[in-house]
Design a protein around this motif. Structure first.
Motif, mmCIF file in Angstrom:
data_model
loop_
_atom_site.group_PDB
_atom_site.id
_atom_site.type_symbol
_atom_site.label_atom_id
_atom_site.label_comp_id
_atom_site.label_asym_id
_atom_site.label_seq_id
_atom_site.Cartn_x
_atom_site.Cartn_y
_atom_site.Cartn_z
ATOM 1 N N LYS A 112 48.497 34.960 35.001
ATOM 2 C CA LYS A 112 48.337 35.962 36.052
ATOM 3 C C LYS A 112 46.899 36.032 36.552
ATOM 4 O O LYS A 112 46.661 36.314 37.731
ATOM 5 C CB LYS A 112 48.780 37.340 35.525
ATOM 6 N N ASP A 113 45.943 35.770 35.668
ATOM 7 C CA ASP A 113 44.537 35.910 36.061
ATOM 8 C C ASP A 113 44.125 34.869 37.098
ATOM 9 O O ASP A 113 43.452 35.188 38.079
ATOM 10 C CB ASP A 113 43.641 35.811 34.828
ATOM 11 N N LYS A 141 35.666 40.848 43.961
ATOM 12 C CA LYS A 141 35.977 41.271 42.600
ATOM 13 C C LYS A 141 34.711 41.192 41.764
ATOM 14 O O LYS A 141 33.803 40.412 42.043
ATOM 15 C CB LYS A 141 37.058 40.374 41.990
ATOM 16 N N VAL A 190 51.674 28.176 45.960
ATOM 17 C CA VAL A 190 51.955 29.294 45.064
ATOM 18 C C VAL A 190 53.450 29.327 44.756
ATOM 19 O O VAL A 190 54.276 29.510 45.650
ATOM 20 C CB VAL A 190 51.514 30.637 45.684
ATOM 21 N N LYS A 211 44.434 34.477 44.900
ATOM 22 C CA LYS A 211 45.267 35.216 45.849
ATOM 23 C C LYS A 211 44.679 35.140 47.263
ATOM 24 O O LYS A 211 43.506 35.397 47.486
ATOM 25 C CB LYS A 211 45.364 36.682 45.414
ATOM 26 N N LYS A 217 46.140 33.280 39.050
ATOM 27 C CA LYS A 217 46.927 33.543 40.250
ATOM 28 C C LYS A 217 46.274 34.647 41.070
ATOM 29 O O LYS A 217 46.186 34.571 42.304
ATOM 30 C CB LYS A 217 48.358 33.937 39.862
ATOM 31 N N ASN A 218 45.775 35.662 40.392
ATOM 32 C CA ASN A 218 45.075 36.743 41.079
ATOM 33 C C ASN A 218 43.756 36.253 41.665
ATOM 34 O O ASN A 218 43.366 36.639 42.771
ATOM 35 C CB ASN A 218 44.816 37.893 40.101
ATOM 36 N N HIS A 219 43.088 35.370 40.940
ATOM 37 C CA HIS A 219 41.816 34.822 41.400
ATOM 38 C C HIS A 219 41.980 34.046 42.707
ATOM 39 O O HIS A 219 41.115 34.090 43.575
ATOM 40 C CB HIS A 219 41.246 33.902 40.318
ATOM 41 N N THR A 251 35.632 32.055 46.601
ATOM 42 C CA THR A 251 35.605 32.912 45.427
ATOM 43 C C THR A 251 34.521 32.426 44.472
ATOM 44 O O THR A 251 33.950 31.356 44.652
ATOM 45 C CB THR A 251 36.945 32.894 44.666
ATOM 46 N N CYS A 283 44.198 32.472 49.005
ATOM 47 C CA CYS A 283 43.448 31.239 49.251
ATOM 48 C C CYS A 283 44.372 30.116 49.716
ATOM 49 O O CYS A 283 45.530 30.028 49.308
ATOM 50 C CB CYS A 283 42.712 30.797 47.982
ATOM 51 N N SER A 287 39.398 30.352 51.287
ATOM 52 C CA SER A 287 40.309 31.085 52.158
ATOM 53 C C SER A 287 39.736 31.169 53.566
ATOM 54 O O SER A 287 38.522 31.271 53.750
ATOM 55 C CB SER A 287 40.534 32.504 51.613
ATOM 56 N N GLU A 319 38.870 39.556 48.876
ATOM 57 C CA GLU A 319 38.518 40.805 48.216
ATOM 58 C C GLU A 319 37.440 40.548 47.175
ATOM 59 O O GLU A 319 37.559 39.656 46.342
ATOM 60 C CB GLU A 319 39.751 41.402 47.529
#
Length: 227
Positions: A75-76, A203, A58, A82, A78-80, A145, A84, A196, A201
């Motif tokens: 950003k999407d 989503k 990252v 997160k 990167k958030n996906h 994910t 990992c 991960s 989390e």
């Protein structure tokens, strides 16, 4: 990568009707046409897939895929990813034969072409779900994910060529991309999944993970098929 043969012997009728927005009760003519189109798809379908796990790094402006020149911007994504440690790069296709019968139907019968298009999207979704299961089997020690595809949100679509080249997909499964970032065969999917060692989390799954998004009548009307 675990190499298993994927078979698709039937196509989910409920999903087909939902994306056609036909409702659960249809007349005999539509039901018969769906049966005919399903038989055509199942006759020519040739599921193929490939995936590989990579460590990810990252950085401030992107996520770097270790050991490659591939970088994920946006950003999407990167958030996906997160939290990992690794990312799975996967792609799947169901053959150019499917594209061919859809093109032929577009010349003579647009209703049949639409149903063929939706059914083929149901088919590639089936394949991707089976690949998900194979990946789960190979990496039981990781939380995983859902799939996130290039072109969704701010994850650039023009990453497709480098994505496929990293996996050697053109040679291994015959999946290529045009200069306008259209994959050939058309009924194909590329996706990124995070792995991960700690719980991820949960989503809401949205259009980013759905292989139906290109033909979805809900999305075309700016609606959602789930709550």
């Amino acid at each position: 990568m675990i190499s298993k043969t994927i078979e698709v012997t039937s196509l989910n009728r409920e999903e087909t009707l939902r994306y056609l927005q036909c409702g659960s009760v249809i007349n005999d003519d539509i039901s018969s046409l769906i049966d005919i189109c399903e038989a055509q798809i199942l006759k020519v379908i040739q599921p193929r897939y490939i995936y590989q796990a990579f460590n990810i790094i990252v950085l401030e402006d992107c996520i770097s895929v270790d050991g490659t020149s591939l970088k994920f911007y946006g950003k999407d994504i990167k958030n996906h990813l997160k939290g990992c440690d690794k990312a799975i790069l996967m792609c799947a296709t169901i053959s150019s034969g499917v594209d061919r019968i859809i093109r032929m139907a577009e010349i003579s019968d647009m209703a049949q072409a639409l149903i063929l298009d939706v059914l083929s999207s149901v088919a590639i979704e089936n394949v991707c779900n089976q690949v998900d299961g194979i990946i789960n089997e190979e990496y039981p020690q990781y939380y995983q994910t859902w799939r996130f595809s290039a072109g969704y949100g701010d994850f650039p679509i023009d990453i497709q060529r480098d994505f496929l080249n990293v996996l050697n997909a053109p040679k291994k499964i015959g999946l290529c991309v045009t200069d306008t970032n259209i994959m050939t065969p058309r009924k194909s999917v590329t996706a990124v999944m995070g792995l991960s060692t700690t719980p991820i989390e949960k989503k809401r799954l949205g259009c980013a993970s759905c292989s139906m998004r290109e033909v979805c009548q809900y999305r075309a009307k700016n609606l959602k098929c789930t709550d």
